[in-house]
Design a protein around this motif. Structure first.
Motif, PDB file in Angstrom:
ATOM      1  N   ASN A 135      40.478  94.330 -32.176  1.00 34.73           N
ATOM      2  CA  ASN A 135      39.249  95.080 -32.314  1.00 34.73           C
ATOM      3  C   ASN A 135      39.242  94.143 -31.594  1.00 34.73           C
ATOM      4  O   ASN A 135      37.311  94.527 -31.287  1.00 34.73           O
ATOM      5  N   GLY A 136      39.007  92.283 -31.128  1.00 38.54           N
ATOM      6  CA  GLY A 136      38.474  91.921 -29.923  1.00 38.54           C
ATOM      7  C   GLY A 136      38.353  91.995 -28.991  1.00 38.54           C
ATOM      8  O   GLY A 136      38.887  93.276 -28.566  1.00 38.54           O
ATOM      9  N   SER A 137      37.761  91.390 -27.752  1.00 37.60           N
ATOM     10  CA  SER A 137      37.987  91.306 -26.310  1.00 37.60           C
ATOM     11  C   SER A 137      39.013  90.964 -25.801  1.00 37.60           C
ATOM     12  O   SER A 137      38.879  89.825 -26.734  1.00 37.60           O
ATOM     13  N   ARG A 138      39.131  91.018 -24.525  1.00 38.16           N
ATOM     14  CA  ARG A 138      40.378  90.933 -24.013  1.00 38.16           C
ATOM     15  C   ARG A 138      40.097  88.844 -23.789  1.00 38.16           C
ATOM     16  O   ARG A 138      41.027  87.793 -24.183  1.00 38.16           O
ATOM     17  N   ARG A 139      38.665  88.712 -23.499  1.00 38.93           N
ATOM     18  CA  ARG A 139      38.583  87.341 -23.656  1.00 38.93           C
ATOM     19  C   ARG A 139      38.500  86.864 -24.302  1.00 38.93           C
ATOM     20  O   ARG A 139      39.037  85.315 -24.278  1.00 38.93           O
ATOM     21  N   HIS A 140      38.541  87.215 -26.037  1.00 41.74           N
ATOM     22  CA  HIS A 140      38.688  86.221 -27.418  1.00 41.74           C
ATOM     23  C   HIS A 140      39.813  86.145 -27.082  1.00 41.74           C
ATOM     24  O   HIS A 140      40.603  84.814 -27.684  1.00 41.74           O
ATOM     25  N   ALA A 141      40.499  87.392 -27.303  1.00 34.64           N
ATOM     26  CA  ALA A 141      42.477  87.026 -27.533  1.00 34.64           C
ATOM     27  C   ALA A 141      42.877  85.873 -26.189  1.00 34.64           C
ATOM     28  O   ALA A 141      43.718  85.118 -26.649  1.00 34.64           O
ATOM     29  N   GLU A 142      42.540  86.218 -24.870  1.00 39.27           N
ATOM     30  CA  GLU A 142      43.372  84.911 -24.107  1.00 39.27           C
ATOM     31  C   GLU A 142      42.752  84.222 -24.386  1.00 39.27           C
ATOM     32  O   GLU A 142      43.773  82.865 -24.451  1.00 39.27           O
ATOM     33  N   SER A 143      41.835  83.442 -25.280  1.00 38.02           N
ATOM     34  CA  SER A 143      41.441  82.435 -25.650  1.00 38.02           C
ATOM     35  C   SER A 143      41.696  81.554 -26.829  1.00 38.02           C
ATOM     36  O   SER A 143      42.794  80.533 -26.694  1.00 38.02           O
ATOM     37  N   VAL A 144      41.643  82.325 -27.941  1.00 31.74           N
ATOM     38  CA  VAL A 144      42.839  82.213 -28.859  1.00 31.74           C
ATOM     39  C   VAL A 144      44.303  82.295 -28.735  1.00 31.74           C
ATOM     40  O   VAL A 144      45.218  80.941 -29.471  1.00 31.74           O
ATOM     41  N   ILE A 145      45.203  83.016 -28.224  1.00 33.57           N
ATOM     42  CA  ILE A 145      46.925  82.947 -27.067  1.00 33.57           C
ATOM     43  C   ILE A 145      46.682  81.675 -26.929  1.00 33.57           C
ATOM     44  O   ILE A 145      47.284  81.233 -26.858  1.00 33.57           O
ATOM     45  N   ALA A 146      46.139  81.915 -25.976  1.00 34.83           N
ATOM     46  CA  ALA A 146      46.165  79.910 -24.934  1.00 34.83           C
ATOM     47  C   ALA A 146      45.767  78.540 -26.416  1.00 34.83           C
ATOM     48  O   ALA A 146      46.773  77.455 -26.112  1.00 34.83           O
ATOM     49  N   ARG A 147      44.966  78.464 -26.878  1.00 36.94           N
ATOM     50  CA  ARG A 147      44.629  77.856 -27.620  1.00 36.94           C
ATOM     51  C   ARG A 147      46.275  77.679 -28.823  1.00 36.94           C
ATOM     52  O   ARG A 147      46.508  76.369 -29.015  1.00 36.94           O
ATOM     53  N   LEU A 148      46.438  78.719 -29.207  1.00 40.93           N
ATOM     54  CA  LEU A 148      47.573  78.965 -29.552  1.00 40.93           C
ATOM     55  C   LEU A 148      49.442  77.900 -28.873  1.00 40.93           C
ATOM     56  O   LEU A 148      50.396  78.043 -29.487  1.00 40.93           O
ATOM     57  N   GLY A 149      48.918  78.294 -27.750  1.00 39.08           N
ATOM     58  CA  GLY A 149      49.930  78.304 -27.148  1.00 39.08           C
ATOM     59  C   GLY A 149      50.847  79.205 -26.420  1.00 39.08           C
ATOM     60  O   GLY A 149      52.059  78.863 -26.614  1.00 39.08           O
ATOM     61  N   ILE A 150      51.004  80.841 -26.615  1.00 34.34           N
ATOM     62  CA  ILE A 150      51.528  81.408 -27.066  1.00 34.34           C
ATOM     63  C   ILE A 150      51.371  82.893 -25.445  1.00 34.34           C
ATOM     64  O   ILE A 150      51.611  83.882 -26.211  1.00 34.34           O
ATOM     65  N   SER A 151      50.854  82.170 -24.589  1.00 35.26           N
ATOM     66  CA  SER A 151      50.046  82.597 -23.358  1.00 35.26           C
ATOM     67  C   SER A 151      50.805  83.711 -22.711  1.00 35.26           C
ATOM     68  O   SER A 151      51.090  84.810 -22.723  1.00 35.26           O
ATOM     69  N   GLU A 152      52.258  83.619 -22.717  1.00 37.67           N
ATOM     70  CA  GLU A 152      53.241  83.468 -21.786  1.00 37.67           C
ATOM     71  C   GLU A 152      54.052  84.590 -22.397  1.00 37.67           C
ATOM     72  O   GLU A 152      54.843  84.926 -22.199  1.00 37.67           O
ATOM     73  N   LEU A 153      53.664  84.708 -23.802  1.00 35.69           N
ATOM     74  CA  LEU A 153      55.136  85.501 -24.587  1.00 35.69           C
ATOM     75  C   LEU A 153      54.852  87.452 -25.018  1.00 35.69           C
ATOM     76  O   LEU A 153      54.702  87.836 -26.093  1.00 35.69           O
ATOM     77  N   PHE A 154      53.483  87.608 -24.672  1.00 36.00           N
ATOM     78  CA  PHE A 154      52.901  88.883 -24.425  1.00 36.00           C
ATOM     79  C   PHE A 154      52.736  89.479 -23.037  1.00 36.00           C
ATOM     80  O   PHE A 154      52.226  89.260 -22.298  1.00 36.00           O
ATOM     81  N   GLU A 155      53.384  91.143 -22.924  1.00 37.22           N
ATOM     82  CA  GLU A 155      53.455  91.708 -22.305  1.00 37.22           C
ATOM     83  C   GLU A 155      52.162  92.480 -21.872  1.00 37.22           C
ATOM     84  O   GLU A 155      51.387  92.307 -19.738  1.00 37.22           O
ATOM     85  N   ASP A 156      50.836  92.485 -22.863  1.00 43.92           N
ATOM     86  CA  ASP A 156      49.479  92.929 -22.813  1.00 43.92           C
ATOM     87  C   ASP A 156      48.966  92.363 -23.891  1.00 43.92           C
ATOM     88  O   ASP A 156      49.487  92.200 -25.308  1.00 43.92           O
ATOM     89  N   ILE A 157      47.322  92.541 -23.682  1.00 40.33           N
ATOM     90  CA  ILE A 157      46.383  92.660 -24.386  1.00 40.33           C
ATOM     91  C   ILE A 157      45.841  93.579 -24.460  1.00 40.33           C
ATOM     92  O   ILE A 157      45.176  94.258 -23.200  1.00 40.33           O
ATOM     93  N   PHE A 158      46.043  94.605 -25.739  1.00 41.56           N
ATOM     94  CA  PHE A 158      45.189  96.112 -25.169  1.00 41.56           C
ATOM     95  C   PHE A 158      43.397  95.933 -26.142  1.00 41.56           C
ATOM     96  O   PHE A 158      43.972  95.908 -27.419  1.00 41.56           O
ATOM     97  N   ASP A 159      42.798  95.363 -25.853  1.00 40.87           N
ATOM     98  CA  ASP A 159      41.061  95.004 -26.610  1.00 40.87           C
ATOM     99  C   ASP A 159      40.556  96.548 -27.045  1.00 40.87           C
ATOM    100  O   ASP A 159      41.229  97.679 -26.471  1.00 40.87           O
ATOM    101  N   ILE A 160      39.247  95.951 -27.418  1.00 36.71           N
ATOM    102  CA  ILE A 160      38.342  97.132 -28.157  1.00 36.71           C
ATOM    103  C   ILE A 160      38.143  97.822 -26.755  1.00 36.71           C
ATOM    104  O   ILE A 160      38.081  99.208 -26.708  1.00 36.71           O
ATOM    105  N   ALA A 161      37.629  97.348 -25.776  1.00 35.61           N
ATOM    106  CA  ALA A 161      37.266  98.267 -24.124  1.00 35.61           C
ATOM    107  C   ALA A 161      38.507  99.414 -24.141  1.00 35.61           C
ATOM    108  O   ALA A 161      38.077 100.810 -23.171  1.00 35.61           O
TER     109      ALA A 161
END
Length: 256
Positions: A135-161
């Motif tokens: 329910n958050g934004s793509r930009r926020h999600a990208e920041s979170v998964i980048a910090r966790l080190g899991i950015s390359e593991l997901f096909e897509d982020i489906f955000d509130i937009a």
């Protein structure tokens, strides 16, 4: 000065063998699509990251409404309970521009999150497709998964937009996600920290997992707004406070 990153570990006392037994009992071996909520799911509520967002939402409501802090907080939670998110409530009742709101509330310190190598390894072993549904934004999600080190593991982020600003738990949000990516819900699993957000996935035939805080860890603020989000129910197939361990077990079961 930034505080040192909090631990992102979900590890509890449950052994891998016990996780495997639970995974086999719940029948995840048919799953080929793995769908993860973001906040307080891929990282633990004890990081207090979402607390920052919650405080920014209150500040935004104060600025827009002219109310004092306590009154703005009450209005914020009224929107949340009535509409599913504060954003949806303000859009419906106050004509809010969602883009401005999201940019403001997600302007936070993501540095409180540290890399989560155990979680990354567990997700990487899952067979099939992997998505973030938030329910958050793509930009926020990208920041979170980048910090966790899991950015390359997901096909897509489906955000509130992407959901046309219709939030979970509204069925339209899930329908839009499933249609966009051609996902068969009976072959998918959904991981969430909010019980109410698993009602529709369960009804659609998805395996559902409620991610909970470990004993002694604080509840996420969203969970505390409703007693129904603090526990499972008939729409919850499994509950875990050890996401990395549980996912490792799922990967082992799927590999058999």
């Amino acid at each position: 000065m930034n505080k040192p990153p909090a631990s992102n570990s979900f590890t509890g006392a449950t052994t891998l063998r016990e996780h495997v037994q639970e995974a086999e009992a719940k029948g995840f071996d048919h799953v080929d699509t793995w769908v993860f909520d973001l906040d307080n799911t891929l990282y633990p509520a004890s990081s207090r990251l979402f607390d920052q967002i919650d405080a920014k939402i209150t500040a935004y409501v104060m600025q827009r409404s002219g109310l004092d802090g306590l009154s703005a907080r009450a209005l914020q939670k009224y929107y949340y309970r009535r509409h599913g998110t504060t954003l949806a409530g303000m859009m419906s009742e106050d004509g809010l521009d969602p883009h401005h709101f999201l940019a403001f509330v997600h302007d936070i310190d993501h540095a409180v999150l540290a890399p989560a190598p155990d979680l990354a390894a567990a997700i990487a072993r899952l067979p099939g497709r992997r998505f973030v549904l938030t329910n958050g934004s793509r930009r926020h999600a990208e920041s979170v998964i980048a910090r966790l080190g899991i950015s390359e593991l997901f096909e897509d982020i489906f955000d509130i937009a992407a959901a046309s600003f219709v939030p979970k738990p509204d069925a339209a949000a899930y329908d839009a996600f499933l249609k966009l990516h051609g996902i068969e819900p009976s072959k998918a699993a959904m991981f969430e920290d909010l019980s109410k957000n698993l009602v529709v996935p369960h009804r659609l035939g998805m395996r559902t997992v409620l991610v909970t805080p470990r004993d002694g860890e604080p509840e996420g603020l969203e969970r505390l707004t409703s007693a129904t989000d603090a526990h499972g129910g008939p729409h919850v197939d499994h509950m875990t406070d050890d996401l990395a361990g549980f996912l490792s077990a799922l990967a082992l079961v799927a590999a058999d």
